[in-house]
Design an enzyme around this catalytic site. Structure first.
Site, PDB file in Angstrom:
ATOM      1  N   ASP A   1       0.018   1.046  -6.086  1.00 28.60           N
ATOM      2  CA  ASP A   1      -1.331   0.718  -5.706  1.00 28.60           C
ATOM      3  C   ASP A   1      -2.200   1.886  -6.180  1.00 28.60           C
ATOM      4  O   ASP A   1      -1.714   2.976  -6.372  1.00 28.60           O
ATOM      5  CB  ASP A   1      -1.372   0.597  -4.175  1.00 28.60           C
TER       6      ASP A   1
ATOM      7  N   ASP B   1      -0.464   1.808   0.237  1.00 30.28           N
ATOM      8  CA  ASP B   1      -0.809   2.356   1.545  1.00 30.28           C
ATOM      9  C   ASP B   1      -1.579   1.381   2.424  1.00 30.28           C
ATOM     10  O   ASP B   1      -1.740   1.616   3.603  1.00 30.28           O
ATOM     11  CB  ASP B   1      -1.641   3.624   1.383  1.00 30.28           C
TER      12      ASP B   1
ATOM     13  N   ASP C   1      -1.280  -4.220   0.336  1.00 31.25           N
ATOM     14  CA  ASP C   1      -0.073  -3.955  -0.439  1.00 31.25           C
ATOM     15  C   ASP C   1       1.179  -4.511   0.215  1.00 31.25           C
ATOM     16  O   ASP C   1       2.263  -4.396  -0.337  1.00 31.25           O
ATOM     17  CB  ASP C   1       0.111  -2.441  -0.616  1.00 31.25           C
TER      18      ASP C   1
END
Lengths: 1124, 343
Positions: free
Chosen positions: A425, A793, A797
């Site tokens: 990410d 995080d 995600d």
């Protein structure tokens, strides 16, 4: 801070009022007609809690209850094929089929099952403790007569009226009745549910708004009908009947368990769903259980072993059948001493086929020693301990947030050593999502001495002064030439003035003045906009008021040298879009001049410059390229003075375009703006750093050198994505970018830029426009066939983390959702390096070695049994005493292999990091390939054959000792067993590459324990020890033949492997071997030499800053060659 | 966002307990350790050490084995009269006189004690049915004489338990040897041929044979019903089952020296039926060394392995001297060598 907080809240409150007025009209929707039908049958009498119909509020996350623990955990255990097999063997061992006594089959099984059950129990106990803590929290509950008392969460019942205070979690799903605000709104943080950090606004019904005091609830009486418990977080349908009137309830009134009350002093609510009925519990799905590649392969090996066991048993059964039939044919007995004429079914020559079938079963039991019974439990123990090591690693502890690494599942440790692709990410993982103004180029001169992170990483060791933390957030610019008003003395002061003014005016930022300190903070759509305004402020152009039509800036007056406030009328804002890649404002300054101020990407800006506005184009281009290479986001700033006529035409056209209703309205607007955003005069360029997390470029560089492919998944604009690619050293300017646009209805873009200049099929580094993370992950997983690791995080995600083979959550600031769905949580992206290259590598090695060794040791043992059985005319006589048999896996060979799994290291952590090439052993699965597994098995067979035949020949029929006594079955078994124990222990010595005291203790301990056992067990009365009675003390120990045979057999068995390893180490060393040799030869102390060696070990990576340095070198070389 | 960061980082600072892992060499996996590597030096040294140990041991073992004098005489075939050889089973099961004379010549001086063995071949004393067919508790004490479950079908005669029961005891070897040297009978001492632990703890001093060999088929030898089992050493020896189908059992010992060239006459009773299953019977006279009986294998094997090790040590040394190569050759780390490393 506190003042700012208060201020902000006040502002939000006002917004909420706006919001309330506009949209929170309660109305009946079609869904409300379904109330009372199936699926919508819940009935709640507020203030009259009844526990009869609905469950209590106890939420259980444990796997077992006291009652279900035994059956359920046993069931789980025996679902494993191997355990089930051993259970069957255990049961069969009570029948006369058994070649050994039942105890010896049951003891190891019980041991293994008990060990696993204890482990399960301890884990569940921890969950239970958590449950008790959560369910024991207190909340105010209406007890009648307007009294609210604190009660534990678990005692809540449907219909209770609660008072929840600020910053408390809601204990159940509630219907909001009223709050500390007059209009019954409250703010709710739903981070735990959906990971979104913004606060959500909820509002109670108008009819209940007035219940603002505790006493108001004395006579409150309402009747709610609503939908049945379901998992949908965003829907809720119900009606509230109050004083005979029906009012519709919607999700707007629903407060969910798991969310938190924020910015609101208290609320009152009625409980409607409790415990297991709450939406969050209903919504919780078992996280997909992941198994590592190695474990899946291990299952296959187990099946292979089963196949082998069955085929050996089958072979034995046939041969046994044949010999048995010959015992008694036509009334003639051959082996009369077996009494074949009066036999049981198991040995009856007249029913030889049946006897063979029975033998088959017995042989299956005898051959069960091929299958390592303690494998599963050992691996589980090992993995738990490995996780503890990960958790305890001080190098993965993040001081600032006080967060150590946390391995949430221990199943995947070894998978960490095999990651081929990392999916990351962006925001919050790679970057901090904070922008810093670092450099700028004005009038062709570059300003800014700040050092970017990428530069810092590149210049590793070249001693940059420690980059001081910027004093102002978002501003990391240092240049005395233009700071503190010095720009006036610069050559092109007027250009600089325009440049800074543009920064201060051309944006959509809203300033917020702190009343107490007078300090101004900015609220911007994107952090880079804020960075510009902050930069302008710091350089003397303070933007401080925005009204609907004006922008006010305090600026330095060149003429007077004092500060003046200037107001600019904002006439038009031509907004940013990813197609336009620029934004402009048209303002009228105090002098009445019309200005078009424009900033945009270099790709669109340079072509819009006027002929006369290109004075600094070349220098600026150079600077922009330089900045981009340093991983900065660049924007070109330009302006233009408009004359009134032109502007009038423009306003006319734009309003025309805006009012048009045709489908091509956007295109029309674009066309109009296109016309005015031209003939610009170049001012300069800005460079903003998307602040990377600590150590990200370095980490990416190492991962790339280890041959791990890195994908960045991001929802950003394409330019941003590319920029961050540069910043992370994932992209270089001389790479060819392949940009793929996916023209789906949502116009999702998939951008992929790969590398063509070295090897076409080299790794592809990709920056992806997010489709859904989960989908991409699946695509990558299936497409590359490699182990993928996803790191992220945020709640967005979660899909990715769950889909990937390993999900790593950043336990940073964006809530816990990612961590909760991850397998391993770390505090910072940079710890990934250590997690993969050190722990991953070690765990992979350990587990794969351990499994190979497990099969080796059991084959060595099991096959000696089979060979001996062959010499008993396949009658399944075990070569060893029952207890020797059963304790082999448990006592004499289990601890060393567990130690191997926990402690072994091929090279130290330092070298793991220094030689990323080592990691490829895992990616390519060199240590757990079928070839390697099968060679270990083959090695096991060889060892067994050597041991058996050497023992058999040396202990043939001659006297075994000086007293002339020949060796019987007991002596033969004892000697051979000793050899096996020694051989597997010495093999362990050759396998272990890291000998601490523990290893010594355990390995030699196993051998000692064997001798001790032999002595102690042999000294027990013959009733217990049966044919092992006094074998060691009386027969084996005093006889030199025993010792000398052991020595010979053991050494001879070890010899082939030793020769093999010596040759391999000399001529075909694997990477870890070479590195060990390097270290041994002390080549690693000379830094220059070491670097040389290291270079060879580094994957010729195409990404990372090392590669970037190489590329720069190459281009310099090229230019030199072509230069003269 | 910013306020969030502040709160999450300040909260733990306020609480006194930090989650910082405690440093210890153990948890950081930095325990002092030796990391053995197979460098050429070590390899050569290991081979040398092994050969240095093995060659002398081999020589000693071989000498020990060579010292042992062993006379082996196969008699199963020869002791059947020529006319009966067509059907040896019928002969052995018949009632004719089974005595047979053998003459052995002592090839070398044999020092006492000289052990007398019988050797059976192709006899599966390790067959599971056979091995299990005994009752240890019955052998140990009188009160357990009814524990005969494991002994089927040799468990009882007309409801009375057989002591000792089971197939092993039932098939007791019953050839007997009478040895004489120069017409002087040689005493064969049958005491102390069984393991002491067997005599004292596994076979009871007050357990006497009962109903033994009284079933309809007689298997092997009979026992003296007046001697307790712990004194019946032939039985004890027989009941300690052999590991392999070829085995020797101690018959007795001669406690006088035999000179080279002595002729020994053996008068044996060829009672035991090995003809049914083509088993061989051999009479063995052997001395022992510290290593036991005669078996050259161990010595030769030691010498072979020692020799190989020495040879390998040489080869490695030569290779090391002729073509000295940097050990940690970094080219071995090159990516091209890693299979599939290019991808």
């Amino acid at each position: 801070m506190a003042g700012g907080e208060r201020k902000r809240r006040r502002r939000k409150l006002q917004l909420s009022k706006l919001f309330t007025l506009s949209s929170a009209k309660a109305c009946f929707k079609p869904a409300h007609s379904q109330i009372g039908r199936t699926g919508f049958s819940r009935v709640v009498y507020c203030n009259q809690p009844e526990s009869a119909d609905y469950c209590d509020n106890y939420v259980r996350t444990t796997k077992y209850t006291l009652a279900s623990f035994l059956p359920k955990s046993l069931f789980e255990q025996f679902r494993r094929v191997a355990n089930f097999y051993f259970l069957v063997v255990g049961i069969l061992s009570f029948t006369p089929l058994a070649p050994y006594t039942a105890v010896s089959a049951i003891v190891p099984l019980t041991f293994v099952i008990l060990a696993t059950m204890v482990k399960e129990g301890v884990e569940d106990w921890r969950r239970k403790q958590q449950d008790i803590e959560v369910n024991g929290r207190n909340v105010g509950v209406h007890q009648g007569n307007g009294h609210f008392d604190l009660k534990e969460w678990k005692t809540l019942r449907v219909g209770d009226i609660l008072k929840v205070e600020k910053n408390d979690f809601f204990p159940a799903d509630l219907v909001l009745l009223s709050s500390s605000y007059e209009d019954a709104v409250c703010y709710v943080e739903t981070m735990n549910l959906d990971g979104e950090t913004n606060l959500k606004l909820k509002q109670g019904l108008e009819v209940t708004m007035s219940l603002r005091e505790e006493v108001d609830f004395r006579d409150f009486d309402a009747f709610i009908k609503c939908e049945d418990p379901n998992a949908n977080l965003y829907s809720f349908v119900g009606t509230m009947e109050l004083k005979g009137e029906k009012h519709p309830l919607s999700p707007q009134q629903l407060l969910l368990r798991g969310s938190k009350l924020r910015n609101t002093d208290y609320i009152y609510g009625a409980v409607i769903f409790t415990g297991p009925d709450t939406k969050v519990v209903q919504n919780s799905t078992e996280p997909p259980s992941k198994r590592s590649m190695i474990e899946r392969k291990m299952d296959k090996i187990i099946y292979l072993m089963f196949l082998m066991v069955v085929s050996l048993a089958f072979l034995g059964a046939i041969l046994f059948g044949i010999t048995t039939r010959e015992d008694y044919q036509n009334g003639v007995m051959t082996r009369w001493y077996l009494k074949p004429d009066d036999s049981t079914v198991f040995f009856d020559p007249q029913r030889a086929p049946l006897a063979a079938v029975c033998h088959f079963l017995s042989a299956l039991m005898l051959n069960s020693y091929f299958i390592p019974i303690s494998l599963y439990v050992s691996i589980e123990i090992v993995k738990v301990l490995q996780s503890i090591f990960i958790n305890k690693d001080i190098h993965m502890y993040y001081e600032e947030a006080d967060k150590p690494a946390l391995a949430r599942t221990s199943n995947l440790n070894e998978e960490l050593g095999q990651v081929g692709t990392v999916l990351s990410d962006k925001t919050g993982t790679l970057t901090c999502n904070s922008m810093e103004f670092v450099k700028c180029s004005i009038a062709g001169r570059a300003y800014g001495r700040g050092v970017t992170e990428v530069e810092m990483a590149v210049g590793n060791g070249i001693e940059y002064a420690v980059a001081a933390e910027p004093v102002v957030k978002g501003f990391n610019f240092r240049d005395e030439r233009i700071m503190n008003g010095n720009w006036v003395k610069e050559r092109d002061a007027d250009v600089i003035q325009k440049f800074l003014r543009l920064l201060a005016v051309c944006h959509t930022v809203i300033p917020e003045v702190n009343e107490d300190t007078g300090k101004i903070s900015y609220e911007a759509e994107s952090p880079d906009e804020a960075a510009f305004v902050i930069a302008a402020r710091e350089l003397g152009f303070e933007f401080f008021i925005r009204t609907q039509t004006t922008v006010s800036v305090r600026e330095l007056d060149v003429a007077t040298g004092g500060r003046v406030e200037r107001m600019y009328k904002v006439l038009n804002v031509l907004e940013f879009s990813s197609a336009r890649k620029r934004m402009s404002v048209i303002v009228r300054d105090e002098d009445g001049k019309l200005l078009l101020l424009c900033k945009g990407a270099d790709s669109v800006m340079f072509e819009r410059l006027s002929g006369s506005g290109r004075d600094y184009e070349e220098e600026t281009r150079d600077h922009v390229n330089e900045y981009a290479d340093a991983g900065l986001r660049t924007l070109i700033l330009a302006y233009r003075e408009l004359d009134e006529n032109e502007y009038e035409v423009f306003t006319e056209r734009i309003s025309e375009a805006k009012s048009s209703v045709s489908a091509d309205r956007e295109a029309l607007i674009d066309e109009v703006t296109e016309k005015i955003e031209k003939d610009l005069v170049l001012l300069g360029a800005t460079a903003v750093e998307d602040k990377l997390q600590n150590g990200v470029p370095d980490c990416i560089d190492k991962l790339a050198q280890a041959g791990i492919k890195i994908w960045v998944l991001t929802g950003d604009k394409m330019e941003t994505a590319i920029n961050i690619g540069f910043a992370c050293s994932l992209l270089r300017r001389d790479m060819k970018q392949i940009i793929i646009n996916l023209e789906t209805p949502e116009i999702q873009q998939l951008e992929k830029s790969g590398e063509k200049d070295v090897i076409a099929e080299a790794l592809k580094e990709n920056v992806l426009r997010q489709i859904t993370n989960g989908k991409v992950t699946r695509l990558v997983k299936t497409g590359s066939g490699q182990t993928t690791l996803a790191i992220g995080d945020g709640a967005n995600d979660v899909g990715m983390l769950q889909e990937a083979d390993i999900g790593v959550g950043i336990s940073g600031v964006e809530g816990m959702q990612a961590v909760m769905s991850s397998d391993i949580a770390i505090a910072q992206f940079r710890y990934l390096e250590r997690l993969l290259l050190v722990h991953g590598h070690w765990c992979y090695r350990r587990i794969s070695k351990m499994i190979c060794y497990f099969f080796y040791k059991n084959i060595t043992f099991g096959f000696t049994l089979f060979l001996y059985e062959a010499y008993t005319s396949f009658s399944t006589t075990p070569a060893y005493n029952d207890w020797y048999l059963s304790l082999y896996s448990v006592l004499f060979s289990s601890l060393p292999v567990i130690c191997l799994g926990i402690f072994d290291q091929d090279v130290s952590a330092r070298f793991c990091l220094k030689f990323p090439v080592l990691y490829q052993e895992g990616v390519q699965n060199l240590l757990f390939s079928w070839r390697r597994i099968l060679s270990w098995m083959f090695h096991g067979f060889c060892s067994a054959i050597i041991i058996f035949f050497l023992c058999k020949t040396t202990l043939e029929s001659q006297a075994f000792n000086h007293q002339g006594k020949p060796a019987g079955r007991d002596i033969f078994g004892g000697t051979m067993y000793t050899c096996v124990v020694w051989v597997v222990s010495l093999q362990m010595v050759l396998t272990i590459s890291y000998f601490t005291v523990i290893q010594h203790l355990v390995v030699w301990g196993s051998v000692v324990v064997w001798y001790l056992f032999l002595t102690v067990y042999g000294s027990m009365p013959p009733r217990v020890s049966t044919d092992a009675y006094m074998v060691f003390l009386e027969a084996l120990a005093p006889s030199p033949a025993y010792w000398i045979t052991t020595l010979f057999v053991v050494m001879a068995t070890m010899m082939p492997y030793f020769i093999f390893s010596a040759v391999q180490m000399q001529f075909f060393p694997m990477s870890h071997g070479t590195i060990k040799l390097l270290k041994y030869e002390d080549q690693c102390n000379d830094p220059g030499e070491l670097e040389l060696v290291r270079q060879a070990s580094v994957r010729p990576a195409l990404v990372g800053f090392t590669a970037r340095i190489e590329a720069i070198k190459r281009s310099v070389m090229r230019s030199r060659q072509t230069g003269p | 966002m910013p306020s969030n960061t502040a709160s999450s980082s300040s909260a733990p600072a306020g609480s006194s307990k930090s989650k910082r892992p405690k440093y210890s060499k153990f948890t950081q996996q930095e325990l002092p350790a030796c990391k053995p590597i197979l460098t050429p030096g070590w390899v050569i040294l290991t081979f040398l050490v092994i050969s240095v140990i093995f060659i002398p041991l081999g020589v000693v073992s071989l000498f020990a084995s060579q010292d042992v004098v062993e006379i082996v005489d196969r008699y199963d075939n020869d002791c059947v009269p020529t006319p009966a050889r067509a059907n040896k089973v019928a002969y052995i099961q018949g009632g004719s006189d089974k005595s047979c004379n053998r003459t052995l010549v002592v090839p070398k001086k044999m020092k006492q004690p000289i052990y007398v063995y019988y050797q059976l071949e192709n006899f599966y004393q390790n067959h599971r049915r056979y091995v299990k067919s005994r009752s240890d508790s019955q052998l140990r004490s009188v009160k357990d004489e009814n524990q005969i479950d494991a002994c089927k079908p040799e468990d009882d005669v007309n409801g009375k338990p057989i002591v000792p029961c089971g197939l092993i005891a039932w098939s007791l070897f019953n050839d007997t040897y009478a040895l004489s040297k120069n017409n002087q009978p040689l005493t064969v001492n049958k005491r102390g041929i069984a393991w002491k632990s067997d005599r004292e703890h596994k076979f009871g001093k007050n357990v006497f044979p009962k109903n033994f060999q009284e079933g309809n088929i007689t298997g092997g030898g009979r026992l003296d019903a007046n001697k307790s089992l712990s004194e019946q050493e032939d039985l004890i020896v027989w009941m300690r089952t052999a590991a392999l189908p070829t085995f020797r059992k101690l018959y007795g010992k001669i406690e006088s020296d035999l000179e080279k060239g002595d002729t020994i006459h053996v008068t044996l009773l060829n009672n035991y039926n090995t003809y049914s299953f083509d088993g061989k019977k051999k009479l063995v006279l052997s001395t022992t060394s510290w290593l036991g009986g005669k078996n050259d294998f161990l010595g030769i094997a030691y010498l072979t392995v020692g020799g190989i090790c020495f040879f390998l040590a040489l080869v490695f040394t030569i290779m090391y001297l002729v073509k000295p190569r940097r050990l940690g050759d970094p080219t071995y780390l090159s990516w091209n060598r890693v299979p599939g490393g290019g991808r």
